[in-house]
Design an enzyme around this catalytic site. Structure first.
Site, short mmCIF file in Angstrom:
data_model
loop_
_atom_site.label_atom_id
_atom_site.label_comp_id
_atom_site.label_asym_id
_atom_site.label_seq_id
_atom_site.Cartn_x
_atom_site.Cartn_y
_atom_site.Cartn_z
N CYS A 248 0.74 -1.12 -0.02
CA CYS A 248 -0.07 0.07 0.01
C CYS A 248 0.84 1.33 0.08
CB CYS A 248 -1.15 -0.03 1.04
SG CYS A 248 -2.11 -1.19 1.04
N HIS A 249 1.79 1.34 1.02
CA HIS A 249 2.49 2.51 1.11
C HIS A 249 4.08 2.21 1.20
CE1 HIS A 249 -1.63 3.43 2.46
NE2 HIS A 249 -1.44 4.54 1.46
N GLY A 250 4.71 1.05 1.22
CA GLY A 250 6.06 0.74 0.90
C GLY A 250 6.55 0.42 2.33
#
Lengths: 170, 419, 260
Positions: free
Chosen positions: A134-136
C-alpha cells in the site's frame, strides 16, 4: 424558621434532586453505550487453537483471529540469525527478536501493517521479511519495520503452545 | 408565536442567534405561559415525548443488531436477548415501551375529549394528533411483524389481507403490499424500512403538534381561554417542567414493573414460536392497544364493510371538533356530556375485551352492540348534546372562583376542580 | 393528583387481573410447584439447573433441539454455573460440523464452548419425519411460547393418564389431561428413576419435571436474575427520586401560590 435556613434547605433539596437525577441518567446511558461493545458471542470466539504440525521449515500459514490475519512462520536458522544480528539503534521501533519470538523457530504476528492496516506480503521486501504494497513499508525476519511509513513493528498477539503441535492464540 | 424581545447574554450567543434563532426558541419555550390550574392529566404530553424519544433511541440501537431477513430475524432477536450487552434490557424496554406509549396516548386523547381540548381554536392540533395516532398504529403494527414470530406473521397476513376487500384492484394492492403472493421476506424488509421511517415522521409531526399548540396556548380544566401571560399562567420552566418530570417518574415506575418483572405480560406467547406459513395459531390477536379496532372490524360480517367501519371509527375521531357542537369546552360544566363520556370509556374498554375474544356467540353480539354505540355516540349523541344540553355557568378566570368571587358559589366548594 | 395515582393503580390491577389467564376451556387447572425463580427476588436454584440439564440431555435431547443455547452458557453467571472446565468437557461430548477445510471438505470435530447446542435432527422436516409427522418443538424459548409457561410444561410432563372411556386415540397419539385438546403426539417422557442424578437426588417424576422445567426457564430467560436485581434497584431509585422531585416541586410552586 429563619430565611437563611429556609434557603439552605431549599437549595439542598434541589441539589440533592439534581445529583441523584444525574446518577440515574448515567445508569441509563451506560447500557446504551455498552451494547456496542463486543457481545458475548464475539468474545467467545476471542481465542483460537491452531495445529502447526504440518508447517515445514521456512514456510508460513495465515489464520483468521478476531477478524484479522495472523502469520505463523516457522523460521529457518538463517532467518533467526539475521533477526538476532540487527542492532537495536538501527530500528525505528526497537525490539529484541528474543522478546518477539520466545521459541525462535516460531514467529507469530498479526498480519496488519501498523501504518494504515493493509495486509503485508510475505517473502518480499528488502529485508527478507514482509512488504506492504500500500505505502511501501518493509518488515524484517522478525517482523520489525525497517523502512517506510509504518511506525511500529508487526504486533505479537498473546499466544502459547498448549502442546507440541498446537498454539492457542488470544 | 409572540414576538420575543430576547437578547442572548453572550456575544457568541447573539452572533449565533442572529443566524439561527435557537436561543430565542429556547427562551420562548422556557417563558411559555401555561395555565397554572393544569392537573396531572396534562402531564401526558411530556410523557409521550419521552416515550417517543425512548422508542427511537432503543429502536436505533436494536437496529444495530437485528437482521431483517425471514430466516434470520427470529434468531437475531434471540441474539440480542442473549449475547448483546444489555440487549435483553433494550429489547424489553422497546417492546413494553410500545405499550406504555399507547397507554399514554389513550390517556392523552381521553383527557382532550373530557376537557374539550379538541374544540376551536385547537382543531388543527387535534387533527395532527389524530394523524400521529394513526401513524403510531401503523408503526407499532409493522414493528410487531419484525421478530417474525407466529403472531408477527399471521397478524401481518390478516391485516394486509384486508386490502383485498377493495373492489376490482384489491388483490393487486395486496400483492403490491406483500411484494409477493403472501406475506414473506419482501414484506418483512419493507416493513423494517417503513417502521424506521414512520417513527421519524411521527417525530416531525409532534413538532408541528407542539407548534400548533403554542399559538392558542394550552387548554385547561375549566376550559376557558386565558390571556397569556397573566396571573392565571406560569412560565413553563421551571413550574411545568418539574411537574411533568414528577409525573414522568411515576409513569416510569409502572414502566419499570413491566420491563423488569413482567416483560411478556402484555405480549402473546405465540410470538415466541417461529413464523410458520403452514400453521395458523388458534386465536390471532393484535397487541392490546389495537383490540378495540379489531373488535369493530370483526363486528361487521362483510369483509369490505368491516374495513370501512374500522377506518370510519378513526375518521369520526378526526372530525370530532365538528361533531361536538357544544360551545362549552370542559366536561366539568357539562353534566350530561360527562355521563356519556364515561359510557364511551366503558364502551371502548368493552370493545377492547371483545377484540381479544373469539368473534362468535355472545362475544360477537356484545361487540356489535358496542360498535353501534360507538358510532351513535359520535354521530348522534354529541351533535345533539351540543344544542340540547343545559351547561353549568363557566367562571371568567381561574383565580376568581378560588377567591370566592364567583357568580356561582357552588363552584367554590368543588375542590376537585383544581386537582 | 389522587385521581392520577388511582388510575395508575387501576391500570396495574387490570393488567395483573388479565395475567391470571392460565385457563383454557376443556383442560384442567394447571399443576404448579414452588418455582424458586418467581417473585421479585426470585433466583434459579443452581443444583436444580444442573440436574435439569442432565434430564434434558438424557431424556429430551434425542428429539428436542435447544438451538439458541451455546455450551458456554452453561458456565456463565446466572445459569447452572458449571465450571469452565466442566462446560468444556460437556461440549466435547458432542460433534459439530465445521469447514470447509483447505481441501474444501466439511468435517466434524468436538464442540467447543463457543458452539451452539447440537441439534438431534438436521432440520424441521427430518424431525417431523422421525416423529410420525409431529415436530418436537425447539426448547430455547418454549417456556415463553406457551400460555401458562412453566406451570403448563410441568403439567404436561405430569399430565399423562389413561384416557377416559369416551376418548379413542389414534396410533402415536397419547392422552394428556393438560394438553390443548387432550391429545399429544409425545409419549410419556418421564418415569420413576429414569435418570440417575449426579448429585444423588432421588429421581421421582415430580423431581425430574421440576428440574427440567427450571432448566428450560433458565434457557428461555438466562438473564432473569440480572433483570430482577437491576429492576429492584431501578424501582427503589425511581421511588426515592420521585419523593425528592415531589418535594422540590412543592417548594418551587410555594413561591407563587400560597395554596395550590
Amino acid at each position: 424558621m429563619s430565611d437563611q435556613k429556609k434557603l439552605k434547605r431549599r437549595d439542598f433539596l434541589f441539589t440533592a434532586s439534581y445529583a441523584i437525577g444525574a446518577v440515574g441518567v448515567g445508569a441509563v446511558v451506560w447500557p446504551l453505550v455498552d451494547q456496542m461493545n463486543p457481545d458475548k458471542s464475539v468474545k467467545a470466539s476471542a481465542s483460537i487453537e491452531v495445529d502447526v504440525s504440518s508447517i515445514e521449515l521456512g514456510k508460513s500459514i495465515t489464520v483468521l483471529w478476531r477478524g484479522k490475519p495472523v502469520f505463523i512462520k516457522r523460521r529457518t536458522q538463517q532467518e533467526i540469525s539475521e533477526a538476532r544480528a540487527v542492532k537495536l539503534e538501527d530500528l525505528k521501533h526497537p525490539e529484541k527478536d528474543e522478546d518477539r519470538a520466545k521459541d525462535p523457530e516460531w514467529l507469530i504476528m498479526v498480519g496488519v501493517c501498523t501504518h494504515l492496516g493493509c495486509v503485508p506480503l510475505g517473502n518480499k521486501g528488502e529485508y527478507n521479511g514482509w512488504f506492504c504494497p500500500c505505502h511501501g513499508s518493509h518488515y524484517d525476519t522478525s517482523g520489525r519495520v525497517r523502512k517506510g511509513p509504518a511506525p511500529k513493528n508487526l504486533e505479537i498477539p498473546k499466544y502459547e503452545f498448549i502442546n507440541n503441535n498446537t498454539i492457542k492464540i488470544g | 408565536m409572540s414576538a420575543h424581545n430576547y437578547v442572548p447574554s453572550s456575544k457568541l450567543g447573539k452572533w449565533f442567534n442572529d443566524r439561527l434563532p435557537l436561543l430565542s426558541l429556547s427562551s420562548h419555550i422556557r417563558e411559555y405561559p401555561t395555565p397554572k390550574n393544569l392537573n396531572y392529566w396534562w402531564t401526558f404530553g411530556g410523557i409521550l415525548t419521552f416515550c417517543l424519544v425512548a422508542q427511537i433511541v432503543t429502536g436505533v440501537i436494536l437496529a444495530m443488531h437485528y437482521v431483517a431477513q425471514a430466516d434470520l430475524a427470529f434468531e437475531s432477536v434471540e441474539h440480542i436477548m442473549r449475547d448483546v450487552n444489555y440487549g435483553w434490557l433494550i429489547r424489553y424496554f422497546h417492546a413494553n415501551g410500545s405499550s406504555m406509549f399507547f397507554l399514554a396516548v389513550y390517556i392523552h386523547i381521553f383527557r382532550s375529549m373530557y376537557y374539550g381540548s379538541h374544540k376551536s381554536p385547537r382543531e388543527v392540533i387535534w387533527i395532527i394528533g389524530m394523524i400521529i395516532y394513526f401513524l403510531m398504529m401503523m408503526t407499532a403494527f409493522m414493528g410487531y411483524v419484525l421478530p417474525w414470530g407466529q403472531m408477527s406473521f399471521w397478524a401481518a397476513t390478516v391485516i394486509t389481507n384486508l386490502f383485498s376487500a377493495v373492489p376490482l384492484v384489491g388483490e393487486s394492492i395486496t400483492n403490491w403490499l406483500w411484494g409477493g403472493f403472501a406475506v414473506g421476506n419482501p414484506t418483512l424488509t419493507r416493513f423494517y424500512s417503513l417502521h424506521y421511517l414512520l417513527s421519524f415522521l411521527i417525530f416531525g409531526l409532534v413538532i408541528l403538534h407542539i407548534w400548533a399548540l403554542h399559538i392558542p396556548g394550552n387548554n385547561n380544566p375549566i376550559g376557558i381561554e386565558l390571556k397569556k401571560p397573566s396571573k392565571d399562567t406560569v412560565p413553563f420552566h421551571p413550574y411545568i417542567v418539574i411537574k411533568d418530570l414528577f409525573a414522568l417518574l411515576i409513569f416510569l415506575i409502572l414502566f419499570a414493573f413491566f420491563v423488569f418483572y413482567s416483560p411478556n405480560l402484555l405480549g402473546h406467547p405465540d410470538n415466541y414460536i417461529e413464523a410458520n406459513p403452514m400453521v395458523t395459531p388458534n386465536h390471532i390477536v393484535p397487541e392490546w392497544y389495537l383490540l378495540p379496532f379489531y373488535a369493530i372490524l370483526r363486528s361487521v360480517p362483510d369483509k369490505l364493510f368491516g374495513v370501512i367501519a374500522m377506518f370510519a371509527s378513526v375518521f369520526v375521531l378526526v372530525i370530532l371538533p365538528w361533531l361536538d357542537t357544544s360551545k362549552v369546552k370542559s366536561a366539568i360544566f357539562r353534566p350530561l356530556y360527562k355521563q356519556f363520556y364515561w359510557i364511551l370509556v366503558l364502551d371502548v374498554l368493552i370493545l377492547g375485551y371483545m377484540g381479544a375474544m373469539p368473534a362468535e356467540g355472545t362475544y360477537l353480539l356484545i361487540a356489535r352492540v358496542a360498535t353501534t354505540y360507538y358510532f351513535v355516540h359520535f354521530l348522534v349523541i354529541l351533535p345533539v348534546l351540543g344544542y340540547k344540553e343545559k351547561t353549568l355557568p363557566v367562571p371568567l378566570n381561574i383565580t376568581e372562583p378560588v377567591l370566592g368571587g364567583s357568580p356561582n358559589p357552588d363552584m367554590v366548594k368543588k375542590k376537585e376542580l383544581y386537582d | 393528583m389522587k385521581n392520577f395515582f388511582k388510575s395508575i393503580f387501576i391500570i396495574f390491577l387490570v393488567t395483573s387481573l388479565f395475567s391470571q389467564k392460565a385457563f383454557t376451556d376443556e383442560t384442567k387447572k394447571l399443576l404448579s410447584t414452588d418455582w424458586s425463580f418467581k417473585g421479585f427476588f426470585g433466583k434459579f436454584d443452581r443444583a436444580s439447573l444442573q440436574r435439569g440439564y442432565q434430564v434434558y440431555t438424557e431424556v429430551c435431547a434425542s428429539c428436542h433441539s435447544i438451538k439458541y443455547l451455546s455450551y458456554r452458557n452453561l458456565s456463565e453467571k446466572g445459569g447452572p454455573e458449571f465450571s469452565e472446565e466442566q462446560a468444556k468437557a460437556i461440549a466435547a461430548n458432542f460433534e459439530v460440523t465445521d469447514g470447509p477445510n483447505d481441501d474444501g471438505e466439511m468435517f466434524t470435530r468436538p464442540a467447543k464452548l463457543s458452539d451452539k447446542f447440537v441439534k438431534p435432527y438436521k432440520n424441521v422436516k427430518e424431525a417431523m419425519a422421525s416423529n410420525g409427522g409431529a415436530y418436537p418443538p425447539d426448547m430455547s424459548v418454549l417456556v415463553k411460547a406457551r400460555s401458562g409457561g412453566v406451570d403448563y410444561i410441568y403439567s404436561i410432563l405430569l399430565g399423562y393418564d389413561d384416557p377416559p372411556g369416551d376418548i379413542s386415540l389414534e396410533d402415536g397419539v397419547y392422552y394428556n389431561a393438560h394438553m390443548y385438546g387432550n391429545k399429544i403426539a409425545m409419549p410419556k417422557p418421564l418415569s420413576e428413576g429414569l435418570v440417575e442424578y449426579n448429585d444423588g437426588t432421588e429421581a421421582t417424576e415430580e423431581q425430574m419435571a421440576k428440574d427440567v422445567v427450571t432448566f428450560l426457564a433458565w434457557a428461555a430467560e438466562p438473564h432473569l436474575e440480572a433483570r430482577h436485581k437491576i429492576g429492584f434497584k431501578a424501582i427503589i431509585y425511581l421511588i426515592i427520586l420521585s419523593f425528592l422531585v415531589y418535594f422540590s416541586m412543592k417548594r418551587l410552586w410555594s413561591r407563587i401560590e400560597p395554596k395550590v
